[in-house]
Scaffold this active site. Structure first.
Site, PDB file in Angstrom:
ATOM      1  N   LYS A 159      24.984  41.544  49.051  1.00  0.00           N
ATOM      2  CA  LYS A 159      25.857  42.545  48.430  1.00  0.00           C
ATOM      3  C   LYS A 159      25.088  43.808  48.052  1.00  0.00           C
ATOM      4  O   LYS A 159      23.962  43.708  47.555  1.00  0.00           O
ATOM      5  CB  LYS A 159      26.527  41.950  47.192  1.00  0.00           C
TER       6      LYS A 159
ATOM      7  N   ARG B 108      40.351  40.073  53.539  1.00  0.00           N
ATOM      8  CA  ARG B 108      39.663  41.031  52.663  1.00  0.00           C
ATOM      9  C   ARG B 108      39.261  42.229  53.517  1.00  0.00           C
ATOM     10  O   ARG B 108      38.528  42.088  54.485  1.00  0.00           O
ATOM     11  CB  ARG B 108      38.433  40.357  52.067  1.00  0.00           C
TER      12      ARG B 108
ATOM     13  N   CYS C  33      38.556  36.755  37.693  1.00  0.00           N
ATOM     14  CA  CYS C  33      38.612  36.517  39.135  1.00  0.00           C
ATOM     15  C   CYS C  33      40.020  36.029  39.475  1.00  0.00           C
ATOM     16  O   CYS C  33      40.878  35.938  38.607  1.00  0.00           O
ATOM     17  CB  CYS C  33      37.568  35.482  39.543  1.00  0.00           C
TER      18      CYS C  33
ATOM     19  N   CYS D  47      32.775  35.006  40.314  1.00  0.00           N
ATOM     20  CA  CYS D  47      33.397  36.189  40.914  1.00  0.00           C
ATOM     21  C   CYS D  47      33.890  37.182  39.862  1.00  0.00           C
ATOM     22  O   CYS D  47      33.929  38.384  40.110  1.00  0.00           O
ATOM     23  CB  CYS D  47      34.567  35.781  41.795  1.00  0.00           C
TER      24      CYS D  47
HETATM   25 FE1  SRM Z   1      33.741  35.666  45.039  1.00  0.00          FE
HETATM   26  C1  SRM Z   1      33.740  32.826  46.820  1.00  0.00           C
HETATM   27  C2  SRM Z   1      37.067  35.836  45.278  1.00  0.00           C
HETATM   28  C3  SRM Z   1      33.628  38.827  43.895  1.00  0.00           C
HETATM   29  C4  SRM Z   1      30.546  35.133  43.898  1.00  0.00           C
HETATM   30  N1  SRM Z   1      35.147  34.527  45.954  1.00  0.00           N
HETATM   31  C5  SRM Z   1      34.930  33.400  46.682  1.00  0.00           C
HETATM   32  C6  SRM Z   1      36.202  32.910  47.367  1.00  0.00           C
HETATM   33  C7  SRM Z   1      36.251  33.527  48.722  1.00  0.00           C
HETATM   34  C8  SRM Z   1      36.369  31.376  47.427  1.00  0.00           C
HETATM   35  C9  SRM Z   1      35.893  30.665  48.662  1.00  0.00           C
HETATM   36  O1  SRM Z   1      34.703  30.773  49.026  1.00  0.00           O
HETATM   37  O2  SRM Z   1      36.699  29.967  49.269  1.00  0.00           O
HETATM   38  C10 SRM Z   1      37.220  33.525  46.394  1.00  0.00           C
HETATM   39  C11 SRM Z   1      38.602  33.788  46.948  1.00  0.00           C
HETATM   40  C12 SRM Z   1      39.652  33.654  45.870  1.00  0.00           C
HETATM   41  C13 SRM Z   1      40.957  34.251  46.218  1.00  0.00           C
HETATM   42  O3  SRM Z   1      41.934  33.484  46.406  1.00  0.00           O
HETATM   43  O4  SRM Z   1      41.054  35.465  46.299  1.00  0.00           O
HETATM   44  C14 SRM Z   1      36.450  34.710  45.847  1.00  0.00           C
HETATM   45  N2  SRM Z   1      35.079  37.087  44.785  1.00  0.00           N
HETATM   46  C15 SRM Z   1      36.425  36.937  44.847  1.00  0.00           C
HETATM   47  C16 SRM Z   1      37.130  38.189  44.354  1.00  0.00           C
HETATM   48  C17 SRM Z   1      38.448  38.456  45.063  1.00  0.00           C
HETATM   49  C18 SRM Z   1      37.314  38.091  42.834  1.00  0.00           C
HETATM   50  C19 SRM Z   1      38.163  39.188  42.207  1.00  0.00           C
HETATM   51  O5  SRM Z   1      38.982  38.791  41.409  1.00  0.00           O
HETATM   52  O6  SRM Z   1      37.973  40.369  42.453  1.00  0.00           O
HETATM   53  C20 SRM Z   1      36.017  39.222  44.598  1.00  0.00           C
HETATM   54  C21 SRM Z   1      36.053  39.777  45.996  1.00  0.00           C
HETATM   55  C22 SRM Z   1      35.023  40.814  46.158  1.00  0.00           C
HETATM   56  C23 SRM Z   1      35.080  41.530  47.472  1.00  0.00           C
HETATM   57  O7  SRM Z   1      35.985  42.337  47.654  1.00  0.00           O
HETATM   58  O8  SRM Z   1      34.180  41.306  48.296  1.00  0.00           O
HETATM   59  C24 SRM Z   1      34.787  38.346  44.434  1.00  0.00           C
HETATM   60  N3  SRM Z   1      32.324  36.781  44.144  1.00  0.00           N
HETATM   61  C25 SRM Z   1      32.524  38.022  43.627  1.00  0.00           C
HETATM   62  C26 SRM Z   1      31.458  38.371  42.733  1.00  0.00           C
HETATM   63  C27 SRM Z   1      31.357  39.654  41.921  1.00  0.00           C
HETATM   64  C28 SRM Z   1      30.681  40.751  42.664  1.00  0.00           C
HETATM   65  O9  SRM Z   1      30.283  40.583  43.826  1.00  0.00           O
HETATM   66  O10 SRM Z   1      30.516  41.804  42.063  1.00  0.00           O
HETATM   67  C29 SRM Z   1      30.585  37.297  42.734  1.00  0.00           C
HETATM   68  C30 SRM Z   1      29.312  37.156  41.849  1.00  0.00           C
HETATM   69  C31 SRM Z   1      28.214  38.038  42.281  1.00  0.00           C
HETATM   70  C32 SRM Z   1      27.347  37.343  43.267  1.00  0.00           C
HETATM   71  O11 SRM Z   1      27.691  37.301  44.442  1.00  0.00           O
HETATM   72  O12 SRM Z   1      26.319  36.808  42.846  1.00  0.00           O
HETATM   73  C33 SRM Z   1      31.128  36.310  43.632  1.00  0.00           C
HETATM   74  N4  SRM Z   1      32.328  34.202  45.381  1.00  0.00           N
HETATM   75  C34 SRM Z   1      31.105  34.146  44.781  1.00  0.00           C
HETATM   76  C35 SRM Z   1      30.461  32.916  45.185  1.00  0.00           C
HETATM   77  C36 SRM Z   1      29.049  32.442  44.770  1.00  0.00           C
HETATM   78  C37 SRM Z   1      28.010  33.001  45.662  1.00  0.00           C
HETATM   79  C38 SRM Z   1      26.661  32.399  45.459  1.00  0.00           C
HETATM   80  O13 SRM Z   1      25.679  33.140  45.503  1.00  0.00           O
HETATM   81  O14 SRM Z   1      26.559  31.194  45.247  1.00  0.00           O
HETATM   82  C39 SRM Z   1      31.367  32.237  46.019  1.00  0.00           C
HETATM   83  C40 SRM Z   1      31.154  30.869  46.711  1.00  0.00           C
HETATM   84  C41 SRM Z   1      30.235  30.940  47.866  1.00  0.00           C
HETATM   85  O15 SRM Z   1      29.909  31.988  48.399  1.00  0.00           O
HETATM   86  O16 SRM Z   1      29.829  29.843  48.293  1.00  0.00           O
HETATM   87  C42 SRM Z   1      32.534  33.067  46.106  1.00  0.00           C
HETATM   88 FE1  SF4 Z   2      37.054  32.407  40.625  1.00  0.00          FE
HETATM   89 FE2  SF4 Z   2      35.370  32.845  42.574  1.00  0.00          FE
HETATM   90 FE3  SF4 Z   2      35.336  30.487  41.378  1.00  0.00          FE
HETATM   91 FE4  SF4 Z   2      37.326  31.134  42.945  1.00  0.00          FE
HETATM   92  S1  SF4 Z   2      35.192  30.932  43.574  1.00  0.00           S
HETATM   93  S2  SF4 Z   2      37.520  30.279  40.869  1.00  0.00           S
HETATM   94  S3  SF4 Z   2      37.598  33.317  42.615  1.00  0.00           S
HETATM   95  S4  SF4 Z   2      34.841  32.394  40.428  1.00  0.00           S
END
Ligand code: SRM
Ligand code: SF4
Length: 583
Positions: A225, A86, A444, A493
């Site tokens: 964030k 990323r 997502c 996400c």
């Molecule tokens: Fe996310 C984890 C993809 C935006 C909340 N997110 C992941 C992971 C890395 C899975 C992992 O931990 O192994 C995903 C990778 C999937 C893949 O194959 O690409 C993933 N998140 C994404 C993306 C690519 C979704 C998309 O379709 O755009 C976004 C990348 C953003 C970036 O460029 O940085 C993405 N993730 C978000 C958002 C939306 C936002 O930030 O506006 C959220 C919800 C907002 C928030 O953070 O509260 C989000 N992602 C999470 C979480 C839950 C975090 C938490 O507070 O519990 C995880 C899991 C974790 O961190 O443990 C996670």
């Molecule tokens: Fe979608 Fe984020 Fe859950 Fe993966 S961790 S399935 S990208 S919501």
């Protein structure tokens, strides 16, 4: 919660055993770990022990192709491991010469041969083999890019409204987003040593001289964030981030300062009522020259007061719930050295991207291209990747990735407009058949790369929207839209927790249906139906959209507002208390 109870809770956080992530951060030699040893290990495609987590601080995740996981297991093979990368791209701005290089790497070295635009304004590579990681980072470095702090317990890529129309104000806000991103980066040389120089530093004088004045040796308790928004456009979903800056203009239209909001977050865990999504809350206004201090003060407050024993309760919103907003504000004020002024008036009216051409006040043109779920690939009838490459070869302005996973061909001169439009049309980057509903739908990534995925999201979205389009047509509301988001699990996400219709993956083929968010992105949608199939969801929506179409009070009443007013669902007004309450 009473004051005494809060003190007790804070004390409990500070005295309970730390989570294992805290140990691994403190023992990581400023994030170097033994990553270089793992890079040299030909026996596995992945990383071992702490390194599996440490690479996240450098913007990568280990993944495997889940579509063939079972098959490989049967053949007694290791899952097909590779890395997600990323990039760090504050405000989503990328130059055409950089695009040409990232395109080349994606085609030549990644398993999926795609570029994925994320909803945090950057791009991801999916499927980078371990052996290509150093060349990839060196390439990024050579074109002025990096992936530092785009994952793990740091301040992530900083968002900024993609609004090239009011170019001067956007430029000022964008500069600030970039400054924040840079100011809050880790200061140690871990990333450069491992990925660029390939230099092993285990325990030397150099290491002892290193300091992390803002993040500290154990960095933040959890991911963090930040977003910068320019009203009236809330395209960055400013209520969903840990720290948010809302741009306030002076009487001459110049950037004067920011309203600061904290504690937004959109994830929860199925069945775990200690977790909840929440919108960010107002701290107050700061003038421009104190904004960086405010950012640092918020981050260090979260660093020092955040929960380091339970990662599920470690984001800023839980710190604020425990300390209370007033105490959090006081702490930030002490650290930044001034008091917040009262929040200045602002109004958000929309969240979507303006797909198509818009004319900026500086006479430049900007073309926003719709990219479904942000996936840029070459498909037989939709060669988007080649189209973007052809554009990059001739475009004299820049590209801007939006927080809605689209891309803007920005700063096009009048005389170049026809050429850009021809290329965009030829390769499917302009598609008149895309409905408004599709433009306002997002997902997502989920399967096959996300290890946490419970249900399909990106691969389910196109057909789901086709069904939704049919409902909109059936009820004569095709000229309208409902902000719809699918997220493959409750990590959220896809930002389903700020949508009017939000689907949250529960199991293969099954989702929870949430409704009742609003258009401006201020309200969390509530659970309406649990654990149902996409077909059942369409049946539920058939009834609800049908009612909305005839019962909405005035033409502009949105679906989300209607279901609340009609009493179909109760609004979530105070998420920590009422998110889990059944309607
Ligand atoms: Fe996310 C984890 C993809 C935006 C909340 N997110 C992941 C992971 C890395 C899975 C992992 O931990 O192994 C995903 C990778 C999937 C893949 O194959 O690409 C993933 N998140 C994404 C993306 C690519 C979704 C998309 O379709 O755009 C976004 C990348 C953003 C970036 O460029 O940085 C993405 N993730 C978000 C958002 C939306 C936002 O930030 O506006 C959220 C919800 C907002 C928030 O953070 O509260 C989000 N992602 C999470 C979480 C839950 C975090 C938490 O507070 O519990 C995880 C899991 C974790 O961190 O443990 C996670
Ligand atoms: Fe979608 Fe984020 Fe859950 Fe993966 S961790 S399935 S990208 S919501």
């Amino acid at each position: 919660m009473s004051k005494d109870k809060k003190e007790e809770q804070l004390l409990e956080w500070q005295t309970k055993p730390l989570s294992d992530n805290e140990r691994l951060k403190s023992q990581s030699n400023f994030l170097r770990g033994t990553i270089l040893d793992d890079l040299a290990d030909p026996l596995t495609g992945g990383f071992k022990g702490d390194n599996f987590q440490l690479i996240r601080f450098h913007g990568m995740y280990e993944q495997d192709d889940r579509d063939i996981r079972a098959e490989r297991l049967e053949e007694k093979l290791e899952p097909l491991k590779f890395m997600l990368l990323r990039c760090r791209l504050p405000g989503g701005i990328i130059q055409p010469y950089q695009w040409i290089e990232i395109d080349k790497f994606a085609r030549e070295h990644t398993y999926y041969q795609s570029i994925r635009l994320t909803n945090r304004q950057t791009f991801q590579y999916h499927g980078v083999p371990k052996g290509k990681l150093q060349p990839m980072h060196r390439l990024l470095h050579s074109i002025g890019l990096d992936s530092i702090a785009t994952a793990a317990d740091m301040n992530r890529n900083v968002l900024c409204t993609s609004n090239p129309i009011e170019s001067e104000l956007h430029q000022q806000a964008y500069e600030f987003a970039k400054k924040i991103s840079e100011h809050l980066l880790p200061r140690s040389r871990g990333y450069l040593d491992v990925w660029i120089d390939g230099k092993k530093v285990e325990s030397s004088d150099d290491l002892f001289k290193e300091e992390e004045p803002i993040l500290g040796k154990t960095f933040l308790p959890r991911k963090f964030k930040t977003a910068v928004a320019i009203p009236p456009l809330n395209d960055v979903d400013v209520y969903g981030n840990d720290m948010n800056f809302i741009a306030i203009q002076d009487e001459n239209g110049q950037l004067a300062g920011f309203n600061v909001l904290v504690g937004g977050g959109l994830s929860f865990e199925h069945g775990n009522t200690k977790t909840y999504p929440n919108v960010s809350l107002e701290l107050g206004y700061v003038p421009l020259d104190k904004t960086l201090d405010a950012a640092e003060a918020v981050v260090t407050t979260q660093r020092d007061f955040g929960n380091r024993n339970d990662r599920k309760n470690a984001r800023t919103r839980y710190t604020i719930q425990n300390m209370g907003l007033d105490r959090f504000r006081e702490e930030v004020e002490i650290r930044m050295g001034i008091k917040f002024e009262p929040t200045r008036p602002f109004k958000f009216t929309e969240r979507g991207d303006r797909i198509g051409w818009v004319h900026g006040i500086d006479n430049k043109w900007h073309l926003t291209c719709f990219i479904e779920s942000g996936r840029i690939t070459d498909q037989p009838h939709l060669p988007l990747m080649t189209g973007m490459l052809e554009l990059a070869k001739v475009h004299k302005g820049d590209f801007r990735i939006t927080a809605n996973q689209n891309i803007i061909i920005a700063n096009v001169a009048e005389e170049d407009k026809a050429q850009i439009e021809n290329i965009a049309r030829q390769y499917g980057l302009i598609r008149p058949e895309v409905t408004k509903q599709r433009e306002y739908s997002m997902s997502c990534v989920s399967f096959p790369t996300c290890p946490l995925a419970m249900a399909e999201a990106e691969r389910a979205l196109p057909d789901f929207v086709t069904e939704l389009d049919k409902l909109m047509a059936k009820h004569n509301v095709s000229d309208d839209y409902i902000i719809t988001r699918i997220t493959g699990c409750p990590n959220g996400c896809g930002r389903a927790m700020l949508s009017e219709i939000g689907l949250v993956g529960k199991a293969i083929g099954r989702y929870n249906l949430h409704i009742g968010g609003d258009r401006e992105g201020l309200r969390i949608p509530r659970l309406y139906r649990e654990n149902i199939t996409l077909e059942q969801i369409i049946n539920e929506l058939d009834v609800l959209i049908g009612r909305w179409a005839v019962e909405r009070e005035y033409q502009a009443e949105s679906f989300g507002d209607y279901v609340i007013r009609a009493g179909i669902i109760a609004p979530v007004t105070d998420a920590p208390k009422d998110f889990w309450v059944v309607n």
